[in-house]
Design a protein around this motif. Structure first.
Motif: not given
Length: 96
Positions: A63-73
Motif C-alpha cells: 500500500t505504501q508506494l514509496g517517497h512522494l515525487p519531489p514536485e508533488v511535495a
C-alpha cells in the motif's frame, strides 16, 4: 484555530478536472512525504453527529508506494524547491 474542511462536493469538483483513468493515491506525512494507495471510501458520523467521509489506505504490504515525487511535495508546500548549486568552470591541466 480550526481549518475549513474540504467537502465531498469540493473533492468531486477537483477530481473532475483530472484524468478519470488515473490511479488515486494519498500523500501522507509532510515531514517524511510518502505516497499510499487508496483502497476504501467510508462514510460515517463524527462525535458531533456530522456526516464525514474517510479515504483509507489499503492493508496490503504494498500500500505504501514509496517517497512522494519531489514536485508533488513542493506543490503541497511540504518542502521547498531545491536547485542544484551553480557549477564552477573546471580547471585545465595547466592550472588555470
Amino acid at each position: 484555530m480550526t481549518h475549513p474542511e474540504m467537502t465531498v462536493d469540493e473533492l468531486i469538483d477537483l477530481l473532475s478536472a483530472c484524468d478519470r483513468s488515473a490511479p488515486v493515491r494519498q500523500a501522507m506525512n509532510p515531514f517524511f512525504p510518502m505516497a499510499h494507495r487508496l483502497a476504501q471510501v467510508v462514510q460515517s458520523v463524527d462525535e458531533t453527529g456530522r456526516t464525514v467521509v474517510y479515504l483509507a489506505e489499503g492493508r496490503d504490504e504494498d500500500t505504501q508506494l514509496g517517497h512522494l515525487p519531489p514536485e508533488v511535495a513542493v506543490a503541497l508546500a511540504w518542502q521547498g524547491a531545491v536547485q542544484a548549486p551553480p557549477r564552477r568552470p573546471r580547471r585545465t591541466a595547466g592550472g588555470k
